[in-house]
Write a protein that holds these residues in place. Structure first.
Motif, mmCIF file in Angstrom:
data_model
loop_
_atom_site.group_PDB
_atom_site.id
_atom_site.type_symbol
_atom_site.label_atom_id
_atom_site.label_comp_id
_atom_site.label_asym_id
_atom_site.label_seq_id
_atom_site.Cartn_x
_atom_site.Cartn_y
_atom_site.Cartn_z
ATOM 1 N N ALA A 42 0.820 -1.379 -0.055
ATOM 2 C CA ALA A 42 0.462 0.109 -0.001
ATOM 3 C C ALA A 42 0.941 1.688 -0.086
ATOM 4 O O ALA A 42 0.578 3.060 -0.377
ATOM 5 C CB ALA A 42 -1.081 -0.089 1.097
ATOM 6 N N GLU A 43 1.906 1.435 0.476
ATOM 7 C CA GLU A 43 3.206 2.004 0.909
ATOM 8 C C GLU A 43 3.283 2.480 -0.334
ATOM 9 O O GLU A 43 3.406 4.104 -0.899
ATOM 10 C CB GLU A 43 4.079 2.331 1.112
ATOM 11 C CG GLU A 43 4.419 2.858 2.154
ATOM 12 C CD GLU A 43 4.416 3.209 3.317
ATOM 13 O OE1 GLU A 43 4.526 4.795 2.836
ATOM 14 O OE2 GLU A 43 4.837 2.874 4.468
ATOM 15 N N ARG A 44 3.339 1.617 -0.912
ATOM 16 C CA ARG A 44 3.589 2.034 -2.521
ATOM 17 C C ARG A 44 2.990 2.671 -4.437
ATOM 18 O O ARG A 44 3.495 2.878 -4.391
ATOM 19 C CB ARG A 44 5.067 0.686 -3.241
ATOM 20 C CG ARG A 44 5.903 0.705 -4.205
ATOM 21 C CD ARG A 44 6.611 -0.975 -4.208
ATOM 22 N NE ARG A 44 5.928 -1.506 -4.983
ATOM 23 C CZ ARG A 44 5.194 -3.224 -4.437
ATOM 24 N NH1 ARG A 44 6.763 -3.122 -3.747
ATOM 25 N NH2 ARG A 44 5.185 -3.629 -5.427
ATOM 26 N N GLU A 45 2.126 1.275 -3.660
ATOM 27 C CA GLU A 45 0.543 1.896 -4.765
ATOM 28 C C GLU A 45 0.290 2.590 -4.279
ATOM 29 O O GLU A 45 -0.727 3.060 -5.310
ATOM 30 C CB GLU A 45 0.738 0.011 -4.070
ATOM 31 C CG GLU A 45 1.431 -0.449 -5.634
ATOM 32 C CD GLU A 45 1.889 -0.217 -6.820
ATOM 33 O OE1 GLU A 45 1.137 0.318 -7.437
ATOM 34 O OE2 GLU A 45 3.042 -0.914 -7.363
ATOM 35 N N CYS A 46 -0.401 2.602 -3.388
ATOM 36 C CA CYS A 46 -1.742 3.555 -2.462
ATOM 37 C C CYS A 46 -1.699 4.915 -2.303
ATOM 38 O O CYS A 46 -2.666 5.625 -2.062
ATOM 39 C CB CYS A 46 -2.553 2.341 -1.805
ATOM 40 S SG CYS A 46 -2.585 0.997 -2.671
ATOM 41 N N SER A 47 -0.611 5.085 -1.693
ATOM 42 C CA SER A 47 -0.015 6.476 -0.649
ATOM 43 C C SER A 47 -0.068 7.300 -1.256
ATOM 44 O O SER A 47 -0.196 8.276 -0.699
ATOM 45 C CB SER A 47 1.063 5.848 0.346
ATOM 46 O OG SER A 47 2.183 6.077 -0.363
ATOM 47 N N ASP A 48 -0.322 7.537 -2.384
ATOM 48 C CA ASP A 48 0.259 8.741 -3.708
ATOM 49 C C ASP A 48 -1.618 9.473 -3.201
ATOM 50 O O ASP A 48 -1.436 10.669 -3.325
ATOM 51 C CB ASP A 48 0.506 8.497 -4.941
ATOM 52 C CG ASP A 48 2.434 8.011 -5.196
ATOM 53 O OD1 ASP A 48 2.588 8.519 -3.900
ATOM 54 O OD2 ASP A 48 2.040 7.751 -5.810
ATOM 55 N N CYS A 49 -2.238 8.767 -3.392
ATOM 56 C CA CYS A 49 -3.655 9.237 -2.802
ATOM 57 C C CYS A 49 -4.066 8.851 -1.477
ATOM 58 O O CYS A 49 -5.504 9.454 -1.410
ATOM 59 C CB CYS A 49 -5.295 8.416 -3.934
ATOM 60 S SG CYS A 49 -3.649 8.963 -6.006
ATOM 61 N N HIS A 50 -3.758 7.627 -1.154
ATOM 62 C CA HIS A 50 -4.557 7.720 0.578
ATOM 63 C C HIS A 50 -4.165 7.535 1.058
ATOM 64 O O HIS A 50 -2.367 6.828 1.050
ATOM 65 C CB HIS A 50 -4.800 6.353 0.539
ATOM 66 C CG HIS A 50 -6.289 5.602 -0.542
ATOM 67 N ND1 HIS A 50 -7.365 5.967 -0.649
ATOM 68 C CD2 HIS A 50 -5.974 5.161 -1.752
ATOM 69 C CE1 HIS A 50 -8.336 5.430 -1.660
ATOM 70 N NE2 HIS A 50 -7.379 5.302 -2.215
ATOM 71 N N ASP A 51 -3.830 7.938 2.349
ATOM 72 C CA ASP A 51 -3.108 8.343 3.694
ATOM 73 C C ASP A 51 -3.066 6.494 3.955
ATOM 74 O O ASP A 51 -4.813 5.756 4.060
ATOM 75 C CB ASP A 51 -3.634 8.543 4.501
ATOM 76 C CG ASP A 51 -3.288 8.644 6.119
ATOM 77 O OD1 ASP A 51 -2.961 9.721 7.101
ATOM 78 O OD2 ASP A 51 -2.877 7.616 6.720
ATOM 79 N N ILE A 52 -2.114 5.889 4.223
ATOM 80 C CA ILE A 52 -2.585 4.602 4.500
ATOM 81 C C ILE A 52 -2.024 4.072 6.263
ATOM 82 O O ILE A 52 -1.573 3.046 6.208
ATOM 83 C CB ILE A 52 -1.452 3.898 3.401
ATOM 84 C CG1 ILE A 52 -0.075 4.125 3.701
ATOM 85 C CG2 ILE A 52 -2.090 4.229 2.564
ATOM 86 C CD1 ILE A 52 0.492 2.314 3.718
ATOM 87 N N SER A 53 -2.323 5.278 6.806
ATOM 88 C CA SER A 53 -1.460 4.895 8.114
ATOM 89 C C SER A 53 -2.677 4.583 9.116
ATOM 90 O O SER A 53 -3.622 4.709 8.806
ATOM 91 C CB SER A 53 -0.594 5.952 8.626
ATOM 92 O OG SER A 53 -2.319 7.430 9.318
ATOM 93 N N ARG A 54 -1.693 3.681 9.851
ATOM 94 C CA ARG A 54 -3.333 2.915 10.891
ATOM 95 C C ARG A 54 -3.932 4.572 11.802
ATOM 96 O O ARG A 54 -5.483 4.253 12.469
ATOM 97 C CB ARG A 54 -1.553 2.873 12.366
ATOM 98 C CG ARG A 54 -1.581 1.873 11.979
ATOM 99 C CD ARG A 54 -1.378 0.232 13.069
ATOM 100 N NE ARG A 54 -0.996 -0.793 12.923
ATOM 101 C CZ ARG A 54 -2.152 -1.829 12.390
ATOM 102 N NH1 ARG A 54 -3.030 -1.550 12.735
ATOM 103 N NH2 ARG A 54 -1.825 -2.616 11.545
ATOM 104 N N GLU A 55 -3.162 5.561 11.666
ATOM 105 C CA GLU A 55 -3.728 6.731 12.476
ATOM 106 C C GLU A 55 -4.609 7.559 11.541
ATOM 107 O O GLU A 55 -4.950 8.542 12.174
ATOM 108 C CB GLU A 55 -2.722 7.881 13.486
ATOM 109 C CG GLU A 55 -1.770 7.331 14.025
ATOM 110 C CD GLU A 55 0.095 6.465 13.041
ATOM 111 O OE1 GLU A 55 -0.244 6.585 12.225
ATOM 112 O OE2 GLU A 55 -0.563 5.045 14.302
#
Ligand code: HEC
Length: 115
Positions: A42-55
């Motif tokens: 997700a860090e690599r593929e999704c995080s440009d658009c989504h906040d993927i953090s636990r917080e």
């Protein structure tokens, strides 16, 4: 000849079954994915658009919900995520994920629930 035919059709049957995925793979009870690998993905593929953090937090792209928000939506299940990732989207690119990548990223998103 009949025996060979039977063996071939059993073989083809199980290949078709494997391609469709077992019903268990679609239920929440038996999530096959690895949430740690899912996070890396997700860090690599999704995080440009989504906040993927636990917080959770700001939306990098303000129309894309944070994964925490996705995880805490009542309607979100392993199945709904799988359906989403396999379908075409209006605003999100139609990413092609392997079965494994789907499982992992779904496991990661759902893992954000149990904090
Ligand atoms: C180029 C930007 C972009 C990338 C990259 C992207 N997304 Fe999205 N995503 C969006 C937008 C915008 C939406 C909201 C609109 C929509 O639902 O189509 C969205 C919606 C979603 C939703 C639906 C949330 C809901 O409402 O239930 C999920 C799940 C999702 N994305 C997962 C992912 C995953 C997993 C990845 C990485 C493999 C990813 N996205 C990569 C832009 C992106």
């Amino acid at each position: 000849m009949t025996t060979v035919f039977r063996a071939v059709s059993i073989l083809l049957g199980s290949v078709a079954f494997a391609a469709l995925g077992s019903p268990e793979a679609l239920s929440d009870e038996s999530l096959p994915g690895d949430p740690v690998a899912g996070r890396v993905f997700a860090e690599r593929e999704c995080s440009d658009c989504h906040d993927i953090s636990r917080e959770g937090g700001d939306y990098p792209l303000n129309t894309a919900p944070s994964f925490l928000d996705v995880a805490t939506q009542r309607s979100t299940t392993g199945l709904s995520l799988r359906v989403f990732l396999r379908s075409t989207h209006r605003d999100m690119p139609d990413l092609i994920l392997t079965e494994r990548e789907q499982d992992d990223v779904i496991a990661y998103i759902l893992s954000l629930r149990s904090r």
